[in-house]
Design a protein around this motif. Structure first.
Motif: not given
Length: 316
Positions: A177, A181, A184, A187, A189-190, A193-194, A310
């Motif tokens: 993960v 990240l 990614s 910001d 998208d990150r 996903l986070r 990613a």
């Protein structure tokens, strides 16, 4: 030890007894198995012990079906979906059980393997259990030793009865993960996903997240609405309508988040204080946390693209 002879039906009638018989510690167990075999032979469902696949062989066939068979709606599976199954099978299932025949994995070994997976996967263990159960269900000539193996309790607010219902597109270890990240694209998208990885948000909950329900100062996220990404989910003024109806009653929840995630979300809220608004099915007006390039709510396709990009960047 006692043995239950494997046997199969001859083309011209009668039965052929196999040399590679199954062995048991007690006569009772052997006799029970022999009666099971007789029933399977009569129904033409019996598989000789030497013909039972190894877990690795079954995994190869399972992956092949996922790649070649269409989904229920007739469409092809996304690359991220195939990566999901490939990751679980080749990083977790095959290393742990690949050399065993399917019928050699008993309840004890299944429980032991679950604990090994738990040490490295945490909550994501449940996704691996989901796949191994599905794999065994496709091989109905052997018993499924994972059927009675319980899922791990979660820490993100979801109830135990929700654990087996989610067929997520992706699962990675904590280390994986972190890599995704880091790769990614941007910001937004990150963060999306986070939130999926750390807070356990479903797609609709992530997309329908509002700024006022993200409380970094309390390290808390309130799940109240979801965005269903349907064409008709806009009011007469063109504003998106977020649904108050979540997947289950227990989905309305508060989720504790880490300090580092809270800091990131606080900065995001400050930088996006002018994000557009949406209306909700209970008549409220809320400000969207995430929007696309044309100031509309993000879609599931945006989430899928965020993951795919990613993955691609991480493999370059």
């Amino acid at each position: 030890s006692y043995a239950a002879l494997g046997r199969s039906e001859k083309p011209n009638g009668g039965f052929r007894y196999e040399q590679d018989c199954e062995r048991f510690d007690t006569w009772k167990e052997a006799d029970k198995r022999l009666r099971e075999v007789k029933g399977q032979v009569e129904k033409k469902e019996y598989t000789r012990p030497k013909d039972i696949l190894t877990v690795a062989e079954a995994c190869e066939i399972y992956l092949g079906r996922k790649k070649n068979d269409a989904k229920k709606d007739g469409g092809a599976r996304a690359d991220s979906t195939l990566d999901f199954y490939d990751n679980i099978i080749n990083k977790h299932i095959i290393p742990a059980l690949g050399d065993y025949k399917l019928n050699e994995v008993d309840n004890g070994l299944a429980e032991k393997t679950k604990e090994t997976w738990r040490e490295t996967l945490g909550d994501s263990l449940n996704k691996v259990l989901m796949v191994i159960r599905s794999l065994y269900e496709e091989n109905d000539n052997v018993k499924n030793p994972f059927k009675r193996v319980k899922n791990a309790p979660r820490k993100d607010g979801r109830k135990q009865d929700e654990l087996s219902e989610v067929d997520s597109e992706k699962v990675y270890s904590s280390a994986d993960v972190g890599v995704l990240l880091a790769h990614s694209l941007g910001d937004r998208d990150r963060l999306m996903l986070r939130l999926t990885a750390e807070a356990g948000l479903r797609d609709g909950e992530n997309l329908g997240l509002s700024i006022e329900h993200v409380l970094p100062e309390k390290r808390l996220i309130e799940v109240r609405y979801q965005w269903r990404c349907r064409k008709n989910d806009y009011d007469k003024n063109g504003m998106p309508i977020l649904s108050k109806k979540l997947k289950t009653p227990q989905s309305r929840r508060e989720i504790k988040i880490s300090t580092t995630l809270a800091v990131e979300l606080a900065k995001w809220k400050l930088d996006h204080a002018k994000n557009p608004y949406a209306v909700t099915t209970d008549g409220k007006k809320v400000q969207l946390m995430f929007v696309n390039s044309v100031n509309r709510p993000c879609s599931r396709k945006d989430l899928s693209k965020a993951m795919s990009k990613a993955i691609a960047n991480a493999h370059e």
